[in-house]
Design a protein around this motif. Structure first.
Motif, PDB file in Angstrom:
ATOM      1  N   ASN A 138       0.957  -1.235  -0.050  1.00 27.50           N
ATOM      2  CA  ASN A 138       0.069   0.009  -0.084  1.00 27.50           C
ATOM      3  C   ASN A 138       0.941   1.235   0.060  1.00 27.50           C
ATOM      4  O   ASN A 138       1.820   1.300   0.500  1.00 27.50           O
ATOM      5  CB  ASN A 138      -1.049   0.088   1.227  1.00 27.50           C
ATOM      6  N   TRP A 152      -3.906   0.702  -3.688  1.00 27.27           N
ATOM      7  CA  TRP A 152      -4.151   0.316  -2.088  1.00 27.27           C
ATOM      8  C   TRP A 152      -5.046  -0.867  -1.781  1.00 27.27           C
ATOM      9  O   TRP A 152      -6.073  -0.998  -2.647  1.00 27.27           O
ATOM     10  CB  TRP A 152      -4.877   1.651  -1.483  1.00 27.27           C
ATOM     11  N   GLY A 162      -7.585  -2.203   1.502  1.00 25.48           N
ATOM     12  CA  GLY A 162      -7.924  -2.049   2.971  1.00 25.48           C
ATOM     13  C   GLY A 162      -9.356  -2.184   3.129  1.00 25.48           C
ATOM     14  O   GLY A 162     -10.210  -2.736   2.408  1.00 25.48           O
ATOM     15  N   ASP A 171      -6.802   1.915   6.717  1.00 26.34           N
ATOM     16  CA  ASP A 171      -5.769   0.639   6.579  1.00 26.34           C
ATOM     17  C   ASP A 171      -6.119  -0.292   7.526  1.00 26.34           C
ATOM     18  O   ASP A 171      -6.253  -0.184   8.705  1.00 26.34           O
ATOM     19  CB  ASP A 171      -4.487   1.307   6.764  1.00 26.34           C
TER      20      ASP A 171
END
Length: 217
Positions: A10, A69, A71, A88
């Motif tokens: 990430n 990313w 999450g 996150d």
């Protein structure tokens, strides 16, 4: 799996070039009087940098190749604002915040699991990012939570209809009296008794032939 990029680590919103007003959201958490409602939490979501928008036909998830990313996605309501939070999973840090308003969330034309979010910071700088879910059920929950929030807010903002006459004061004023007239008691019972007697005489059954005494020979 939605990921189509060789990147597995990430990056921050700043590194990805994503405008982020997470600071403003985190600052709002200091207000203990504000009420926050969590609409849904989806543990596994993927964020993509978007290619130039197609001139026609809408966004297509098949065109997304650069994942930046991975999450958790949350849909929350705080005071009078609905937000999509990208958080996150490992450290709980906020990647980006999407205030939900007109044009902030769009769906892809080629998949029900792909969405486009309009991310905006406090300075008004914005960009579009792609969000993809692994499961259709997750996408359904995400979309339903946004629709339910919008419908409830629209209903709350509708003016209440005041029926005519409901604003009139019907309470008794001091010194007012209510008079109730009651007929003579017992008259109704006598009438019923008379009618019952007449009914009994008028509808007497004819004796059966079996009950008639026989003549002796």
């Amino acid at each position: 799996m939605p990921s189509r990029s060789s990147k597995s680590k990430n990056v921050t919103a700043e590194q990805a070039g994503v405008p982020n007003d997470a600071t403003a959201y985190l600052k709002s958490l200091e207000n203990s009087d504000a009420v926050e409602r969590v609409r849904c939490v989806i543990q596994d979501a993927h964020v993509f940098k978007l290619p130039p928008r197609p001139t026609a036909g809408g966004w297509r998830g098949a065109d997304w190749t650069e994942e930046v990313w991975q999450g958790t996605v949350k849909v929350v309501e705080r005071d009078d604002v609905t937000l999509v939070l990208l958080v996150d999973r490992a450290n709980g840090k906020m990647f980006a915040v999407c205030p939900v308003k007109e044009g902030a969330v769009d769906r892809c034309v080629d998949s029900s699991r792909y969405f486009v979010l309009r991310i905006e910071n406090e300075n008004g700088r914005h960009m579009f990012i792609g969000v993809a879910f692994n499961e259709r059920n997750d996408a359904f929950d995400f979309n339903t939570s946004l629709e339910d929030s919008a419908r409830e807010r629209a209903s709350a903002n509708e003016p209440q209809v005041q029926l005519p006459g409901l604003d009139k004061d019907y309470s008794m004023k001091e010194g007012e009296k209510i008079t109730v007239k009651i007929g003579k008691l017992g008259s109704g019972n006598k009438e019923k008794k008379k009618s019952g007697t007449a009914k009994k005489g008028g509808f007497a059954l004819k004796p059966s032939s079996k009950d008639t005494a026989r003549r002796s020979g």
